[in-house]
Design a protein around this motif. Structure first.
Motif, short mmCIF file in Angstrom:
data_model
loop_
_atom_site.label_atom_id
_atom_site.label_comp_id
_atom_site.label_asym_id
_atom_site.label_seq_id
_atom_site.Cartn_x
_atom_site.Cartn_y
_atom_site.Cartn_z
N VAL A 1 0.80 -1.22 0.00
CA VAL A 1 0.00 0.00 0.00
C VAL A 1 0.84 1.28 0.00
O VAL A 1 0.36 2.31 -0.48
CB VAL A 1 -0.97 -0.02 1.20
CG1 VAL A 1 -0.19 0.12 2.51
CG2 VAL A 1 -2.04 1.05 1.07
N ASN B 1 -8.90 -1.80 -3.35
CA ASN B 1 -8.33 -1.75 -2.00
C ASN B 1 -8.22 -0.33 -1.47
O ASN B 1 -7.44 -0.04 -0.59
CB ASN B 1 -6.98 -2.45 -1.96
CG ASN B 1 -5.97 -1.84 -2.92
OD1 ASN B 1 -6.26 -0.83 -3.56
ND2 ASN B 1 -4.80 -2.44 -3.00
N ARG C 1 -7.19 2.50 -2.83
CA ARG C 1 -6.09 3.38 -3.20
C ARG C 1 -6.59 4.49 -4.12
O ARG C 1 -7.52 4.33 -4.90
CB ARG C 1 -4.97 2.58 -3.85
CG ARG C 1 -4.45 1.50 -2.93
CD ARG C 1 -3.45 0.59 -3.59
NE ARG C 1 -2.16 1.23 -3.70
CZ ARG C 1 -1.09 0.63 -4.19
NH1 ARG C 1 -1.17 -0.61 -4.62
NH2 ARG C 1 0.07 1.26 -4.26
#
Length: 215
Positions: free
Chosen positions: A144, A184, A186
């Motif tokens: 991430v 996710n 982002r």
């Protein structure tokens, strides 16, 4: 130079190449690491350690499975942040840095050390394009903290001279697209266009895109 750029409100992202050295394959010159400890600093073919595993297209791959080789890279990164005050890094062929014996591993020590480091975890981290090994295309799959310098325009649209105007324009949304990053949470800035400019002058594909989108 970095101080002057910062004074002008410009961040400095350093493009770094830790994936290979200038020593090439088994026929290349002995310049540094090969003469110090070939087995420690390079990925070698298990059944024939005279030959190198080449995930970079240069003849060799630096061995970040070795603790001393990994320490060398981390010390270099910290130097550039603490002494030269750069704001982050773009890692050339980053997939090769995270390869273990099974392939690209998101739990590789390379990631774990950076994420736990009080200095390196605070700077911008951008992964470069694919390496030449199997499974090297990892756009959207890095941890991430990492943004992705994708090669989608080249990969999806073909070679510079063969891409049509319509194909080039259709590829522009490939950077920051939701199918790679939204699942996710982002943000669009998780994707960085890093594959278009070339040293010294715009690449043919960049010129074609600019002409297509401004005409």
């Amino acid at each position: 130079m970095v101080r002057s750029l910062h004074a002008a409100g410009i961040e400095v992202i350093l493009d770094v190449v830790y994936n290979h050295t200038a020593e090439g394959n088994h026929l290349g010159p002995t310049l540094c690491f090969r003469g110090i400890d070939n087995l420690a600093y390079y990925r070698l073919q298990p059944d024939n350690p005279r030959l190198y595993l080449d995930f970079t297209g240069t003849g060799n791959t630096f061995n970040l499975l070795n603790s001393r080789a990994l320490q060398l890279v981390m010390d270099s990164l910290r130097y550039w942040v603490l002494e030269m005050h750069v704001d982050g890094f773009r890692f050339d062929l980053a997939s090769s840095l995270a390869r273990d014996h099974e392939g690209v591993n998101k739990l590789h020590a390379f990631f774990e050390i950076i994420h736990q480091d009080p200095v390196l975890s605070q700077v911008k981290l951008i992964r470069g394009t694919v390496d030449v090994g199997a499974g090297g295309y990892q756009v959207g799959n890095f941890p991430v903290l990492w943004a992705n310098g994708t090669a989608n325009i080249v990969i999806r649209c073909g070679a510079f001279g063969r891409a049509t105007k319509a194909a080039l324009v259709s590829c522009l949304p490939a950077h920051g697209q939701s199918d790679l990053y939204q699942h996710n949470g982002r943000r669009p800035y998780a994707s960085i266009i890093s594959s278009l400019p070339t040293m010294g002058s715009p690449s043919p594909i960049w010129s074609a895109i600019m002409k297509s989108t401004t005409s």
